[in-house]
Design an enzyme around this catalytic site. Structure first.
Site, short mmCIF file in Angstrom:
data_model
loop_
_atom_site.label_atom_id
_atom_site.label_comp_id
_atom_site.label_asym_id
_atom_site.label_seq_id
_atom_site.Cartn_x
_atom_site.Cartn_y
_atom_site.Cartn_z
N GLY A 48 8.46 5.41 -2.55
CA GLY A 48 9.65 4.62 -2.26
C GLY A 48 9.25 3.27 -1.69
CD GLN A 53 8.49 -0.37 2.73
OE1 GLN A 53 9.22 0.21 1.94
NE2 GLN A 53 7.30 0.12 3.07
CB CYS A 93 5.53 4.06 5.98
SG CYS A 93 6.48 2.56 5.69
CG LEU A 94 3.80 2.23 0.20
CD1 LEU A 94 4.40 1.60 -1.05
CD2 LEU A 94 2.40 2.77 -0.08
CG HIS A 135 10.64 6.52 4.99
ND1 HIS A 135 9.63 6.96 5.79
CD2 HIS A 135 10.28 5.28 4.57
CE1 HIS A 135 8.69 6.02 5.86
NE2 HIS A 135 9.06 5.00 5.12
CD GLU A 136 11.53 3.90 1.14
OE1 GLU A 136 11.44 2.74 1.57
OE2 GLU A 136 10.57 4.68 1.07
NI NI Z 1 8.28 3.15 4.54
#
Ligand code: NI
Length: 170
Positions: A48, A53, A93-94, A135-136
């Site tokens: 995601g 981000q 998480c990225l 989360h997103e």
């Molecule tokens: Ni994330």
């Protein structure tokens, strides 16, 4: 298509609350941004990616939790209409590379959103998809999964990430 740079914790821009996507936002540039976000997410690899981000502070995200990486989902202006139960899942998480932690989320959710062309839809999600959506959606509020950790653990995350960055820069 293009890979977009992903903001990393503790970058203050990740704390921006994203604004609603308006009818006038559904431009060809918006479609390109969505394609670029999918490419960036698949390349990372991740399941995601919220617009926040990649430093675009609009309320939308791209998700694909399928094994085959062939079920792309776009949620524009997502809203949780109903939720049921709780689940605890190990999240990553990225924007917080190399860190995972257990987070408590709703087990089942019903979400209303617009698709990439502005058409409304509703989806019932559970398991990993439900976790990923929540989360997103947190990203769109300027929230990160590490915010749910104790202050001590957050400090450990901060230190570990700055160490990783020093190694990368060396
Ligand atoms: Ni994330």
């Amino acid at each position: 298509m293009a890979l977009l740079p992903i903001l990393e914790f503790p970058d203050p821009r990740l704390r921006t609350r994203a604004r609603e996507v308006l009818a006038s936002d559904f431009t060809p540039e918006f479609q390109t941004l969505i394609d670029d976000m999918f490419e960036t997410m698949y390349a990372a690899p991740g399941i995601g990616l919220a617009a926040s981000q990649v430093d675009r502070h609009l309320r939308f995200m791209v998700i694909d939790v399928s094994e085959e990486r062939n079920r792309p989902l776009v949620f524009v202006n997502p809203r949780i209409l109903a939720h049921e139960g709780t689940q605890v899942c190990e999240e990553g998480c990225l924007s917080v590379p190399g860190i995972t932690a257990e987070v408590r989320r709703h087990e089942k959710i019903t979400v209303a959103a617009l698709d990439r062309n502005g058409a409304p839809f509703e989806i019932d999600a559970d398991g990993l998809l439900a976790v990923c959506i929540q989360h997103e959606m947190d990203h769109l509020e300027g929230r990160l999964f590490v915010d749910y950790l104790s202050p001590l653990k957050q400090e450990m995350v901060r230190r570990r990430l700055s160490k990783q960055r020093r190694v990368r820069a060396a």
